[in-house]
Design a protein around this motif. Structure first.
Motif, PDB file in Angstrom:
ATOM      1  N   THR A   1       1.272   6.006  -1.823  1.00  0.00           N
ATOM      2  CA  THR A   1      -0.143   6.143  -2.198  1.00  0.00           C
ATOM      3  C   THR A   1      -1.022   6.240  -0.960  1.00  0.00           C
ATOM      4  O   THR A   1      -1.957   7.047  -0.902  1.00  0.00           O
ATOM      5  CB  THR A   1      -0.583   4.936  -3.050  1.00  0.00           C
ATOM      6  OG1 THR A   1       0.232   4.872  -4.230  1.00  0.00           O
ATOM      7  CG2 THR A   1      -2.044   5.051  -3.445  1.00  0.00           C
TER       8      THR A   1
ATOM      9  N   PHE B   1      -1.858  -6.294   2.698  1.00  0.00           N
ATOM     10  CA  PHE B   1      -2.681  -5.489   1.797  1.00  0.00           C
ATOM     11  C   PHE B   1      -2.890  -6.191   0.453  1.00  0.00           C
ATOM     12  O   PHE B   1      -3.990  -6.229  -0.085  1.00  0.00           O
ATOM     13  CB  PHE B   1      -2.040  -4.119   1.573  1.00  0.00           C
ATOM     14  CG  PHE B   1      -2.838  -3.230   0.662  1.00  0.00           C
ATOM     15  CD1 PHE B   1      -4.009  -2.631   1.098  1.00  0.00           C
ATOM     16  CD2 PHE B   1      -2.433  -3.004  -0.644  1.00  0.00           C
ATOM     17  CE1 PHE B   1      -4.763  -1.818   0.254  1.00  0.00           C
ATOM     18  CE2 PHE B   1      -3.174  -2.201  -1.496  1.00  0.00           C
ATOM     19  CZ  PHE B   1      -4.341  -1.605  -1.047  1.00  0.00           C
ATOM     20  N   THR B   2      -1.830  -6.776  -0.084  1.00  0.00           N
ATOM     21  CA  THR B   2      -1.918  -7.432  -1.396  1.00  0.00           C
ATOM     22  C   THR B   2      -2.108  -8.937  -1.297  1.00  0.00           C
ATOM     23  O   THR B   2      -2.561  -9.563  -2.249  1.00  0.00           O
ATOM     24  CB  THR B   2      -0.649  -7.160  -2.204  1.00  0.00           C
ATOM     25  OG1 THR B   2       0.493  -7.706  -1.500  1.00  0.00           O
ATOM     26  CG2 THR B   2      -0.436  -5.668  -2.408  1.00  0.00           C
TER      27      THR B   2
ATOM     28  N   SER C   1       5.509   2.532  -3.859  1.00  0.00           N
ATOM     29  CA  SER C   1       4.252   2.486  -4.614  1.00  0.00           C
ATOM     30  C   SER C   1       3.040   2.388  -3.699  1.00  0.00           C
ATOM     31  O   SER C   1       2.002   3.010  -3.948  1.00  0.00           O
ATOM     32  CB  SER C   1       4.258   1.308  -5.587  1.00  0.00           C
ATOM     33  OG  SER C   1       4.360   0.080  -4.880  1.00  0.00           O
ATOM     34  N   TYR C   2       3.167   1.644  -2.608  1.00  0.00           N
ATOM     35  CA  TYR C   2       2.020   1.437  -1.726  1.00  0.00           C
ATOM     36  C   TYR C   2       1.954   2.472  -0.612  1.00  0.00           C
ATOM     37  O   TYR C   2       0.952   3.153  -0.440  1.00  0.00           O
ATOM     38  CB  TYR C   2       2.058   0.036  -1.129  1.00  0.00           C
ATOM     39  CG  TYR C   2       1.055  -0.173  -0.018  1.00  0.00           C
ATOM     40  CD1 TYR C   2      -0.307   0.052  -0.230  1.00  0.00           C
ATOM     41  CD2 TYR C   2       1.467  -0.574   1.255  1.00  0.00           C
ATOM     42  CE1 TYR C   2      -1.231  -0.118   0.790  1.00  0.00           C
ATOM     43  CE2 TYR C   2       0.547  -0.756   2.273  1.00  0.00           C
ATOM     44  CZ  TYR C   2      -0.793  -0.529   2.040  1.00  0.00           C
ATOM     45  OH  TYR C   2      -1.695  -0.696   3.053  1.00  0.00           O
ATOM     46  N   TYR C   3       3.046   2.606   0.151  1.00  0.00           N
ATOM     47  CA  TYR C   3       3.021   3.514   1.292  1.00  0.00           C
ATOM     48  C   TYR C   3       2.851   4.970   0.862  1.00  0.00           C
ATOM     49  O   TYR C   3       2.176   5.747   1.533  1.00  0.00           O
ATOM     50  CB  TYR C   3       4.294   3.355   2.124  1.00  0.00           C
ATOM     51  CG  TYR C   3       4.352   2.047   2.887  1.00  0.00           C
ATOM     52  CD1 TYR C   3       3.185   1.405   3.292  1.00  0.00           C
ATOM     53  CD2 TYR C   3       5.563   1.446   3.208  1.00  0.00           C
ATOM     54  CE1 TYR C   3       3.227   0.216   3.989  1.00  0.00           C
ATOM     55  CE2 TYR C   3       5.618   0.248   3.904  1.00  0.00           C
ATOM     56  CZ  TYR C   3       4.443  -0.361   4.294  1.00  0.00           C
ATOM     57  OH  TYR C   3       4.480  -1.544   4.987  1.00  0.00           O
TER      58      TYR C   3
ATOM     59  N   PHE D   1       7.962  -1.604  -3.588  1.00  0.00           N
ATOM     60  CA  PHE D   1       6.630  -1.784  -3.002  1.00  0.00           C
ATOM     61  C   PHE D   1       6.332  -0.682  -1.996  1.00  0.00           C
ATOM     62  O   PHE D   1       5.225  -0.138  -1.979  1.00  0.00           O
ATOM     63  CB  PHE D   1       6.528  -3.149  -2.331  1.00  0.00           C
ATOM     64  CG  PHE D   1       5.208  -3.383  -1.643  1.00  0.00           C
ATOM     65  CD1 PHE D   1       4.119  -3.840  -2.359  1.00  0.00           C
ATOM     66  CD2 PHE D   1       5.056  -3.116  -0.287  1.00  0.00           C
ATOM     67  CE1 PHE D   1       2.891  -4.047  -1.736  1.00  0.00           C
ATOM     68  CE2 PHE D   1       3.841  -3.317   0.337  1.00  0.00           C
ATOM     69  CZ  PHE D   1       2.757  -3.777  -0.390  1.00  0.00           C
TER      70      PHE D   1
END
Length: 240
Positions: free
Chosen positions: A187, A124-125, A183-185, A180
């Motif tokens: 969201t 993703f990043t 913050s990512y999953y 991570f």
């Protein structure tokens, strides 16, 4: 780098790549050891501390016979023109090198799982979550040389011998991976909830609209069925 051969500097430093990777993406890193760009290919999808990553292996074409880089033997990068000495770089334990030269040296045990250069990217990043860089520096004694005969009359020739072996490994920490994930999953979960919540609300609105429309049509039909028609004799007699 070399105008005569048209060589150019390209590739990233290995820390970051473009975001939103797919399985067709080919990372290119600039190798300071091999002094050329190195392509990687996708090997598998795995997890590091609960985060899905794409694991890439270095493309063996980097070590292929290539006159542009003065490489005449499979598996060795020629650094002679840089070091002014017969120095050649390879993967650890001469992994990927022509077996003829591997077998000339005792102690070389090339293993794909232990000696390949790899990089793992979060898709993703595009961030690098792990990297293993295993490089071996080798010397070379050319065929039929006589420069060592005085002190080493029986020294073998046409042989590559290891001078140094370096292994660098780095991986994201569990705490950083946890940050991570949250913050990512999290969201991503909120986005999915909002998406399906919006879809559900939309379906409810459509159903309600359909029911209201159906009732309006039924009521309108009933009104039309009971409307007085002066040209209808039956209605006229009933009225009278």
């Amino acid at each position: 780098i070399n105008a005569e051969y048209g060589l150019v500097v390209s590739g990233t430093n290995g820390r970051n790549n473009k975001p939103k990777l797919n399985n067709r993406y080919i990372p290119t890193l600039w190798s300071t050891e091999f002094l050329r760009p190195a392509d990687f290919f996708l090997s598998k999808i795995e997890e590091i501390h609960g985060v899905e990553v794409y694991k890439y292996l270095i493309d063996e074409n980097l070590f292929a016979i290539n006159p542009e880089y003065f490489q005449s033997i499979q598996g060795f990068g020629n650094l002679t023109h840089v070091t002014s000495a017969p120095v050649f770089v390879s993967q650890a334990h001469m992994f990927g090198v022509n077996e003829t030269y591997v077998n000339k040296v005792t102690g070389q045990s090339p293993d794909a799982d232990k000696h390949r250069i790899t990089i793992s990217l979060e898709p993703f990043t595009g961030a690098t979550f792990a990297i293993t860089k295993r490089v071996q520096i080798n010397g070379y004694i050319e065929p039929e040389t006589t420069k060592y005969n005085v002190f080493y009359p029986n020294i073998p020739t046409d042989i590559f011998f290891p001078l140094a072996y370096a292994s660098e490994e780095a991986e994201i920490t569990d705490s950083a991976a946890s940050n991570f994930r949250h913050s990512y999953y999290d969201t991503l979960t909120y986005q999915k909830v909002a998406l399906w919540g919006g879809v559900s609300i939309g379906l409810v609105v459509v159903i309600i609209g359909f029911i209201v429309t159906l009732r309006v049509v039924q009521r309108s039909k009933k009104i039309l069925d009971t409307t007085y028609d002066p040209l209808d004799d039956n209605q006229s007699r009933q009225t009278a």
